[in-house]
Write a protein that holds these residues in place. Structure first.
Motif, PDB file in Angstrom:
ATOM      1  N   TYR A   1      -9.307 -26.535  23.142  1.00  0.00           N
ATOM      2  CA  TYR A   1     -10.205 -25.471  22.517  1.00  0.00           C
ATOM      3  C   TYR A   1      -9.864 -26.713  20.907  1.00  0.00           C
ATOM      4  O   TYR A   1      -8.617 -27.553  20.919  1.00  0.00           O
TER       5      TYR A   1
ATOM      6  N   SER B   1     -20.476 -24.073  24.954  1.00  0.00           N
ATOM      7  CA  SER B   1     -19.050 -23.360  24.664  1.00  0.00           C
ATOM      8  C   SER B   1     -18.173 -24.781  24.088  1.00  0.00           C
ATOM      9  O   SER B   1     -18.389 -25.680  24.855  1.00  0.00           O
TER      10      SER B   1
ATOM     11  N   HIS C   1     -12.826  -5.103  26.448  1.00  0.00           N
ATOM     12  CA  HIS C   1     -13.195  -6.778  26.686  1.00  0.00           C
ATOM     13  C   HIS C   1     -14.131  -7.713  27.401  1.00  0.00           C
ATOM     14  O   HIS C   1     -12.408  -7.483  28.241  1.00  0.00           O
TER      15      HIS C   1
ATOM     16  N   GLU D   1     -12.263 -17.310  30.421  1.00  0.00           N
ATOM     17  CA  GLU D   1     -13.378 -16.751  29.765  1.00  0.00           C
ATOM     18  C   GLU D   1     -13.693 -16.572  30.993  1.00  0.00           C
ATOM     19  O   GLU D   1     -13.653 -16.399  31.991  1.00  0.00           O
ATOM     20  N   SER D   2     -15.073 -15.653  30.544  1.00  0.00           N
ATOM     21  CA  SER D   2     -16.331 -15.246  31.463  1.00  0.00           C
ATOM     22  C   SER D   2     -17.267 -16.775  31.270  1.00  0.00           C
ATOM     23  O   SER D   2     -16.756 -17.552  31.085  1.00  0.00           O
TER      24      SER D   2
ATOM     25  N   TYR E   1     -18.933 -16.727  29.062  1.00  0.00           N
ATOM     26  CA  TYR E   1     -19.125 -17.787  27.556  1.00  0.00           C
ATOM     27  C   TYR E   1     -18.517 -19.318  27.943  1.00  0.00           C
ATOM     28  O   TYR E   1     -19.420 -20.569  27.306  1.00  0.00           O
TER      29      TYR E   1
ATOM     30  N   ASP F   1     -17.178  -6.206  19.723  1.00  0.00           N
ATOM     31  CA  ASP F   1     -16.388  -6.836  20.589  1.00  0.00           C
ATOM     32  C   ASP F   1     -15.070  -6.013  19.633  1.00  0.00           C
ATOM     33  O   ASP F   1     -14.172  -5.825  19.019  1.00  0.00           O
TER      34      ASP F   1
ATOM     35  N   GLU G   1      -7.222 -21.657  19.621  1.00  0.00           N
ATOM     36  CA  GLU G   1      -7.512 -19.918  19.040  1.00  0.00           C
ATOM     37  C   GLU G   1      -6.322 -18.452  19.207  1.00  0.00           C
ATOM     38  O   GLU G   1      -5.479 -19.477  20.697  1.00  0.00           O
TER      39      GLU G   1
ATOM     40  N   LYS H   1      -6.555 -16.211  21.136  1.00  0.00           N
ATOM     41  CA  LYS H   1      -6.532 -15.373  22.368  1.00  0.00           C
ATOM     42  C   LYS H   1      -5.357 -13.347  22.174  1.00  0.00           C
ATOM     43  O   LYS H   1      -4.654 -14.278  22.560  1.00  0.00           O
TER      44      LYS H   1
ATOM     45  N   LEU I   1     -22.762 -16.981  20.824  1.00  0.00           N
ATOM     46  CA  LEU I   1     -22.595 -17.566  21.956  1.00  0.00           C
ATOM     47  C   LEU I   1     -22.346 -19.020  20.911  1.00  0.00           C
ATOM     48  O   LEU I   1     -23.292 -19.344  20.688  1.00  0.00           O
TER      49      LEU I   1
ATOM     50  N   ARG J   1     -14.621 -13.027  26.409  1.00  0.00           N
ATOM     51  CA  ARG J   1     -13.971 -14.365  26.315  1.00  0.00           C
ATOM     52  C   ARG J   1     -12.146 -13.969  26.845  1.00  0.00           C
ATOM     53  O   ARG J   1     -10.908 -14.292  27.020  1.00  0.00           O
ATOM     54  N   SER J   2     -12.669 -13.612  28.814  1.00  0.00           N
ATOM     55  CA  SER J   2     -11.279 -13.216  29.598  1.00  0.00           C
ATOM     56  C   SER J   2     -11.941 -13.279  30.910  1.00  0.00           C
ATOM     57  O   SER J   2     -13.450 -13.008  30.829  1.00  0.00           O
TER      58      SER J   2
END
Ligand code: AMP
Ligand code: MN
Ligand code: ZN
Length: 939
Positions: A44, A419, A145, A370-371, A374, A251, A48, A50, A415, A148-149
């Protein structure tokens, strides 16, 4: 002719593009690496934070292996892989629905306060469990959520009783949620949900929480033929409350939650008990309306309860695709059929690209947790495949355009596009779009490999650890060919194993806290860790004298001062780094005196443990360890005490195993080595049916020799697996196998174990009570749900050769030295890594710590499979010959071995090969040889 030129030109262009891309690729890598050096880096742009990165354990990770459901203690045998752990209880409920009274009697006194309780500490959670245990009914909802997963996670659980609403911060409490399992599984307490289908699975996935006894208000709507069955409809109809359901897409990781979100989350659960009561009454009256023909089929309440509990019987499964990304690829293809006709060769190429891009996206999403959407949107994949841009800036634009032109249908307009994942792996995309005839398997392998090679670059987490460390093709169900699978797994580089090793086994927090302990007269006694300091304080044995760094003064007089005996070592502050080379980024505890000896020392000689446990980086650790293993062999020679138990036999009817003599007449002796026996049994159990018959016979002969009979049953084989294990190992092993080997309790009798030594006495009888199973401790119970974090299973090939011992949940090859793990290594790993926590490294032990009353602890650890019996013999021999002085000299030899191998440059001041550690022991000391019982304070 023209066509030919065309092709040539195309080739030339492609070649140029390729070279250009290669240039871009390598320079981007260089840039990447540079940046990495500069800022500690990862995939990244900004590191980040998370919230799921703080989870210590995850039940469903991003690997391709199937989800493991909770195994109930004592029920292991009954439960097949695909069976609900509470199937029996739920089954009972399907036949015996809960009492209607619970709904109807109390729903009048519904709570209407605007107060709610936010639960984000362990204590609060426990208090909540106590409250819920007293309820007959409560309502539940969860918020997820998923952006972001990869698999999504539960970010909030809302619970409402008649008196109070609770919001549980399941992010803060992620690792403690097991506390709620019993109350959710309690069949005597009704759990009201609305539309529970997903909630039930999410609770299983994240917390192994299984709901037993549920009333789903959506099911009630179905049965009552309501015009709608949404919660919004029920809230309006029964409570006059209007909700904005778009909030469900917020979120939910946000902390603190906004007022609006809090209100929404509460509303989702607050009225549910009241609504359930109303619906239950309606079901009741509907039933009595048609009471002309009574019977179960017409009991509407019963039917609702039955349908609700059927929902509970669902089991969470991780989706398995034949090829990673294939379901997304098919759906993108079918949605874009009109654009992408599938006949021309150009379109075939497009189709291939969609598959390849989806496979790549799937892997990226798993690695970075991440999904899919995303990482790269479906519409971007379609656009990339159709346009096939050839350089980073074109790719960038195609993605951006695809995402912005489609903004109306995008649920997440904010978004970033592309990404950060895509941006930072732009080089991957360049290659994928160029290599049109790559196949999906190769793509996955290549990029998996690439991420392994860059293990320092993409952060490891509980989510991607198994994926990266054991890309296990057997369990993944992927479509790789066997040869590529082999090639694949053999390329796990040494460097990466090293990184994973460090990640897994290095100390997770500083080892030395450098808290200080002062004597009554203000003289410094030693440094210690925080735990020990708190231990004294809790018992009123010390008072705090300084806060930061903390220091205490003991309130009682101690015998013996370190400086009186020249033990300056203990009053040195210690640094958290490798004492060998000074490496600070990671370190592992290393025991200079191998545990197989030290565990048998008289208690008072163990007191200088902090002197003889040092921190080493993995490289220095490896050097020290192999020097120690070599020296152990030398010791074995010198004392004539073999490193391993040579022969062991089962004395037939009495089920007593006997360690046979290995004297000159070894050949005539019946018996087998316990390790050989275990390996043979394991191979036979696992691969017996497909083994070459010659090898099968050979292995069977080992087992027959042990049992002293021709007939060998499967039960015998399973019993053989446990022979020689310490109770510790045995318990762990049984847990891992999910089996109980009650029938295999054995009395092990040692017979002239140390053969070639001068000793021939028979004093080594081990009391059979050492093998009696104990009740599992809390820690053991915990590890059942740990997905085998402490597992220890050997891998045996079809020929019955022990290939490698897997430690922990992964089968990483630890620094290659473990590839062909021979006998000693297994015990090395067990002793040196797993028991790490059990050994207190910190400073002098002036006082008796209750967890160190270890006389029986030693017995629990001695295994016939490791070096334990050798160590015992050696120490007994030393004591007999030279008493404690012999043991002290022995320790000095080991310190010299360590120094000669590692040449440590950063040993703490006062560390000394000749260190004697001689000192007096006070009344409280565990090392006091005259000490009998425990002083009352410690009872
Ligand atoms: P609910 O059952 O309404 O409380 O929703 C629970 C969770 O499901 C929410 O936190 C969302 O993560 C997810 N969810 C439900 N419906 C949607 C939707 N239409 N779009 C996105 N997420 C949803
Ligand atoms: Mn909700
Ligand atoms: Zn080092």
């Amino acid at each position: 002719m023209e066509a030919a030129i065309g092709i040539e030109t195309l080739d030339a262009l492609l070649a140029i593009a390729f070279v250009a891309a290669l240039f871009l690729f390598t320079s981007s890598i260089r840039r990447h690496r540079r940046r990495k050096m500069a800022d500690g880096c990862n995939c990244y742009p900004d590191l980040e934070d998370k919230p799921q990165n703080r989870f210590k354990r995850v039940l469903a990770d991003n690997s391709y292996s199937p989800f493991k459901h909770f195994k109930r203690e004592g029920k292991e045998k009954e439960i097949s892989v695909r069976m609900h752990p509470f199937a029996k209880e739920i089954d009972y409920l399907l036949k015996h629905p809960p009492d209607l009274k619970t709904f109807i009697t109390s729903h009048k006194n519904s709570n209407s306060s605007c107060h709610f309780v936010w639960i984000d500490t362990e204590d609060q959670l426990e208090a909540l469990v106590n409250v819920l245990n007293k309820e007959e009914i409560f309502a539940v909802d969860t918020e997820q959520h998923s952006l972001r997963s990869f698999l999504g996670f539960t970010a909030l659980i809302q619970i409402s009783t008649w008196k109070e609403d609770y919001l549980i911060d399941t992010i803060a409490l992620h690792d403690m949620m097991a506390t709620l399992r019993p109350v959710f599984a309690n069949p005597a307490i009704i759990k009201v949900f609305h539309g529970a289908d997903n909630d039930v699975l999410w609770l299983q996935r994240d917390f192994h929480i299984y709901v037993v006894n549920m009333f789903d208000t959506a099911k009630a709507c179905e049965i009552l033929s309501k015009p709608q069955k949404s919660l919004a409809y029920l809230l309006e109809t029964y409570c006059g409350v209007y909700t904005d359901k778009t909030l469900q897409r917020e979120d939910w990781r946000l902390r603190p939650l906004s007022d609006e979100m809090t209100e929404y989350a509460r509303n989702d659960v607050h009225y549910l008990l009241y609504i359930a009561g109303c619906l239950a009454s309606e079901l009741e009256s509907k039933t009595s309306d048609i009471s002309a023909s009574p019977g179960d089929e017409l009991n509407f309440f019963l039917e609702t309860s039955r349908r609700s509990n059927t929902v509970c019987l669902q089991l969470y499964v991780k989706e398995v695709e034949s090829t990673p990304g294939s379901s997304a690829a098919s759906s993108i293809l079918s949605r874009n059929m009109n654009i992408v006709g599938l006949t021309s060769s150009k379109n075939l190429e497009t189709k291939d690209l969609i598959w390849i891009l989806c496979a790549w996206r799937d892997l990226m999403a798993r690695i970075h947790d991440e999904s899919l959407r995303y990482v790269l949107s479906d519409q971007s994949i379609a656009a990339l495949a159709v346009i096939a841009p050839k350089n980073p800036s074109e790719i960038y634009n195609v993605i951006l355009q695809a995402d912005t032109s489609n903004v109306s249908s995008n649920a997440y307009p904010t978004l970033p596009s592309p990404s950060p994942i895509t941006k930072n792996h732009m080089d991957d995309l360049c290659f994928l779009l160029l290599e049109v005839d790559a196949n999906v398997d190769d793509v996955i392998q290549k990029y998996w490999q690439k991420h392994l090679d860059g293990a320092q670059c993409c952060p490891l987490s509980p989510y991607n650890y198994a994926l990266l460390s054991q890309f296990n093709l057997k369990h993944s169900g992927l479509s790789f060919s066997k040869s590529s699978a082999e090639k694949f797994s053999s390329t796990v580089s040494k460097k990466v194993s090293r990184e994973l090793f460090i990640q897994k086994f290095s100390c997770k927090s500083p080892v030395y806290h450098n808290c200080r302990i002062y004597a009554t007269d203000g003289r410094m006694l030693c440094y210690c860790d925080r735990k020990k300091l708190e231990w004294y304080l809790r018992r009123g044995l010390a008072k705090m004298v300084e806060e930061d760094p903390p220091a205490i003064m003991l309130l009682f007089e101690t015998k013996g001062r370190p400086e009186d005996e020249g033990n300056e070592f203990y009053i040195q502050s210690k640094k958290n780094m490798c004492v060998g080379c000074g490496e600070k980024s990671h370190y592992i505890r290393y025991r200079i005196i191998p545990s197989c000896y030290r565990m048998h020392f008289p208690e008072h000689l163990k007191s200088h443990r902090s002197h003889d446990i040092v921190l080493l980086c993995v490289d220095c650790h490896e050097i020290a360890h192999s020097a120690a293993e070599k020296y152990k062999r030398q010791v074995a020679q010198e004392f004539g005490i073999p490193l391993f138990v040579q022969k062991i036999v089962n004395s037939g009817e009495s089920t007593a195993a006997t360690v046979a003599s290995t004297s000159m007449s070894a050949e005539e002796e019946t018996g087998v080595s316990p390790l050989q026996l275990r390996t043979a049994a394991m191979a036979l159990l696992r691969h017996g049916s497909n083994m070459p018959s010659g090898r099968f016979e050979e292995l069977m002969q080992i087992v027959r020799t042990y049992f002293g009979r021709q007939e060998v049953s499967e039960e015998d084989l399973e019993a053989a697996l446990l022979v020689g294990m310490s109770p510790h190992e045995r318990r762990r092993f049984e847990k891992k196998r999910g089996l109980s080997f009650k029938h295999t309790e054995q009395n092990v009798v040692y017979k002239n174990y140390a053969s070639s030594s001068s000793q021939t006495n028979n004093h080594n009888k081990v009391n059979s009570s050492a093998h009696v199973r104990e009740k599992p401790t809390e820690k053991d119970k915990e590890s059942i749900s740990d997905q085998g974090i402490h597992s220890n299973l050997s891998t045996v090939d079809t020929n019955g050769n022990l290939l490698l011992e897997t430690v922990g949940s992964s089968s990483i090859r630890i620094l290659d030295r473990e590839v062909e793990i021979e006998q000693g290594k297994a015990s090395y790993l067990k002793m040196d890594i797993e028991n790490e926590d059990q050994l207190d490294d910190s400073s002098v032990n002036l006082l008796l710590m209750p967890d160190e009353i270890t006389t029986s602890e030693t017995a629990k650890k001695v295994s016939l499979l490791g070096h334990g019996p050798h160590g015992k013999q050696v120490v007994e021999h030393l004591l007999k010959r030279n008493g404690e002085e012999g043991v002290r000299q022995f320790c000095q030899r080991w310190r010299k071995v360590f120094v000669d191998a590692v040449h440590p440059r950063f040993l703490p001041l006062g560390w000394d090969i000749m260190h004697s550690g001689r000192r007096d022991f006070g009344d409280y000391s565990v090392y006091n040889p005259t000490k009998k019982g425990l002083p009352e304070v410690y009872a």
